[in-house]
Structures are given as structure tokens and as C-alpha cells.
Design a protein around this motif. Sequence first.
Motif, PDB file in Angstrom:
ATOM      1  N   ILE A   8       0.841  -1.190   0.000  1.00  0.00           N
ATOM      2  CA  ILE A   8       0.000   0.000   0.000  1.00  0.00           C
ATOM      3  C   ILE A   8       0.877   1.242   0.000  1.00  0.00           C
ATOM      4  O   ILE A   8       2.087   1.176   0.226  1.00  0.00           O
ATOM      5  N   ASP A   9       0.268   2.391  -0.234  1.00  0.00           N
ATOM      6  CA  ASP A   9       1.003   3.649  -0.220  1.00  0.00           C
ATOM      7  C   ASP A   9       1.602   3.885   1.161  1.00  0.00           C
ATOM      8  O   ASP A   9       0.942   3.678   2.184  1.00  0.00           O
ATOM      9  N   GLY A  10       2.865   4.309   1.185  1.00  0.00           N
ATOM     10  CA  GLY A  10       3.526   4.594   2.451  1.00  0.00           C
ATOM     11  C   GLY A  10       4.117   3.386   3.138  1.00  0.00           C
ATOM     12  O   GLY A  10       4.591   3.488   4.271  1.00  0.00           O
ATOM     13  N   SER A  11       4.133   2.247   2.471  1.00  0.00           N
ATOM     14  CA  SER A  11       4.640   1.024   3.100  1.00  0.00           C
ATOM     15  C   SER A  11       6.162   0.957   3.135  1.00  0.00           C
ATOM     16  O   SER A  11       6.732   0.086   3.794  1.00  0.00           O
ATOM     17  N   GLY A  12       6.830   1.849   2.434  1.00  0.00           N
ATOM     18  CA  GLY A  12       8.282   1.849   2.418  1.00  0.00           C
ATOM     19  C   GLY A  12       8.900   1.036   1.303  1.00  0.00           C
ATOM     20  O   GLY A  12      10.116   0.846   1.276  1.00  0.00           O
ATOM     21  N   LYS A  13       8.088   0.574   0.362  1.00  0.00           N
ATOM     22  CA  LYS A  13       8.608  -0.301  -0.675  1.00  0.00           C
ATOM     23  C   LYS A  13       9.628   0.384  -1.578  1.00  0.00           C
ATOM     24  O   LYS A  13      10.596  -0.245  -2.005  1.00  0.00           O
ATOM     25  N   SER A  14       9.432   1.687  -1.873  1.00  0.00           N
ATOM     26  CA  SER A  14      10.389   2.382  -2.736  1.00  0.00           C
ATOM     27  C   SER A  14      11.760   2.462  -2.071  1.00  0.00           C
ATOM     28  O   SER A  14      12.796   2.232  -2.718  1.00  0.00           O
ATOM     29  N   THR A  15      11.767   2.772  -0.782  1.00  0.00           N
ATOM     30  CA  THR A  15      13.023   2.813  -0.030  1.00  0.00           C
ATOM     31  C   THR A  15      13.681   1.441  -0.013  1.00  0.00           C
ATOM     32  O   THR A  15      14.897   1.306  -0.230  1.00  0.00           O
ATOM     33  N   GLN A  16      12.888   0.414   0.244  1.00  0.00           N
ATOM     34  CA  GLN A  16      13.449  -0.940   0.315  1.00  0.00           C
ATOM     35  C   GLN A  16      13.935  -1.417  -1.050  1.00  0.00           C
ATOM     36  O   GLN A  16      14.934  -2.151  -1.131  1.00  0.00           O
ATOM     37  N   ALA A  17      13.263  -1.028  -2.116  1.00  0.00           N
ATOM     38  CA  ALA A  17      13.722  -1.395  -3.460  1.00  0.00           C
ATOM     39  C   ALA A  17      15.095  -0.786  -3.735  1.00  0.00           C
ATOM     40  O   ALA A  17      15.992  -1.457  -4.272  1.00  0.00           O
ATOM     41  N   ARG A  18      15.281   0.474  -3.355  1.00  0.00           N
ATOM     42  CA  ARG A  18      16.587   1.118  -3.535  1.00  0.00           C
ATOM     43  C   ARG A  18      17.659   0.439  -2.689  1.00  0.00           C
ATOM     44  O   ARG A  18      18.795   0.224  -3.153  1.00  0.00           O
ATOM     45  N   MET A  19      17.307   0.100  -1.447  1.00  0.00           N
ATOM     46  CA  MET A  19      18.286  -0.545  -0.570  1.00  0.00           C
ATOM     47  C   MET A  19      18.697  -1.909  -1.107  1.00  0.00           C
ATOM     48  O   MET A  19      19.884  -2.273  -1.071  1.00  0.00           O
ATOM     49  N   LEU A  20      17.740  -2.673  -1.617  1.00  0.00           N
ATOM     50  CA  LEU A  20      18.082  -3.986  -2.170  1.00  0.00           C
ATOM     51  C   LEU A  20      18.947  -3.830  -3.413  1.00  0.00           C
ATOM     52  O   LEU A  20      19.910  -4.587  -3.601  1.00  0.00           O
ATOM     53  N   ALA A  21      18.629  -2.860  -4.259  1.00  0.00           N
ATOM     54  CA  ALA A  21      19.445  -2.631  -5.451  1.00  0.00           C
ATOM     55  C   ALA A  21      20.882  -2.322  -5.061  1.00  0.00           C
ATOM     56  O   ALA A  21      21.834  -2.858  -5.656  1.00  0.00           O
ATOM     57  N   ASP A  22      21.055  -1.462  -4.064  1.00  0.00           N
ATOM     58  CA  ASP A  22      22.415  -1.124  -3.612  1.00  0.00           C
ATOM     59  C   ASP A  22      23.140  -2.349  -3.060  1.00  0.00           C
ATOM     60  O   ASP A  22      24.331  -2.563  -3.332  1.00  0.00           O
ATOM     61  N   THR A  23      22.415  -3.167  -2.293  1.00  0.00           N
ATOM     62  CA  THR A  23      23.016  -4.370  -1.724  1.00  0.00           C
ATOM     63  C   THR A  23      23.465  -5.339  -2.809  1.00  0.00           C
ATOM     64  O   THR A  23      24.580  -5.863  -2.778  1.00  0.00           O
ATOM     65  N   LEU A  24      22.601  -5.584  -3.776  1.00  0.00           N
ATOM     66  CA  LEU A  24      22.928  -6.536  -4.836  1.00  0.00           C
ATOM     67  C   LEU A  24      24.059  -6.025  -5.708  1.00  0.00           C
ATOM     68  O   LEU A  24      24.913  -6.809  -6.152  1.00  0.00           O
ATOM     69  N   ARG A  25      24.092  -4.724  -5.943  1.00  0.00           N
ATOM     70  CA  ARG A  25      25.222  -4.172  -6.705  1.00  0.00           C
ATOM     71  C   ARG A  25      26.525  -4.378  -5.948  1.00  0.00           C
ATOM     72  O   ARG A  25      27.557  -4.700  -6.538  1.00  0.00           O
TER      73      ARG A  25
END
Length: 203
Positions: A8-25
Motif C-alpha cells: 500500500i502507499d507509504g509502506s516503504g517499498k520504494s526505499t526498500q527497493a533502492r536498498m536492495l538494489a544497492d546491496t545486490l550491486r
Amino acid sequence: MFISFEGIDGSGKSTQARMLADTLRGDGHDVVLTREPGGSPGAEEIRALVLQGDPDRWSAETEILLFTAARRDHMERTIRPALDAGKVVICDRFADSTRMYQGMSRGDLRGLVDQLHDLMIGCEPDLTLLIDMDPETGLTRALGRQGAEERFETFGAGLQARMRDGFLALARDYPARVRVIDGNRDPAAVAADIRAVAARALA
């Protein structure tokens, strides 16, 4: 691998998507981080149409067509080329959001969403990370962003609650693809769970 984030909106998914991308890189993966609606020039133009302005400016049916058109362009120009090149694609929302927001928010149009998806997209993520969040908390967070793209947040807490129930039902329907992550915690704890799930999927 194609990984989507939902919630849902405000769940933090955009932040977590960025964090996972950084981790995998950091782990050596070639990662494309993208979003929906959007992710390609044409799809970004459609994003501006559907996420700004009067909440009632489009019928639900028109929105489904617009989101499907944006997703088709996104698939052709961003997602499919990246996957064909062996990259990991992380997408902030995908078809599950359309199934919820357009398929359920104003009538029972889920069948129409699925029909158009099968006809024009024909692809599901390999892994969907559903960030589960209390609806009231999520709405407060979303409205606190005060950005231009607040169209769906203006539908209120009732929609947030229905969407949460719908996302959780989707997780039950597709247990092999959708993993539910408790988002009512510190972002670092949420990210740790996501890293573990992604690592198993990529192994």
C-alpha cells in the motif's frame, strides 16, 4: 531475475527497493532499478497523466488501459532488454498494483486487468516482495510526502485497508512468487529480511 516490490502507499517499498538494489550491486550483480507506472520515456509520460490531477478524472476502465499501455512500453524498452542481458531487474510496483488499485478500487474489474495483462504483457516477476503495513500508518506516511503524485492517497484510509486485504489475498493465491515482509518495523530490520529472501532466490 525479475523482482517486484508491492504494498500500500507509504509502506516503504520504494526505499526498500533502492536498498536492495544497492546491496545486490555491492554483491556484484548488474542491477536495473525501475518503477511503475514509468520506467521508460513513454511510460513516464503516462505516469504524469494518471498520478496527477482530479482523483475522478479517469474511469477505472480507462485507467486500466493507460496502466497496461505504460507497462507494455516499460517491458519493451527497459525490463525485457535488461533481463535478456542477464541483469537483475528490481521494479517498484508491477501488475499486482493494477490488479489491486484499478481492479478493486471502483468495482470488480480484476478479471479485466488479468485479461489485458495476459494479452499484452504475458510476464510475471520471478519474486514479489510485499511490504505489509498498517493502513493508517501507511496513509499518514504517504500524505506526509507532500509530492505532486498523491492522486490515489486522496481516496483515503478505506481504500488503503481494502488494498492491504487484497495484497495479502494475492500472496495467498501466489505463494511461490509473493513473499510477505512485515513493514511495521525499523527499515533496517525490514531490509535484512528482504536481503535474506532475495539471496535465496538468486542462489
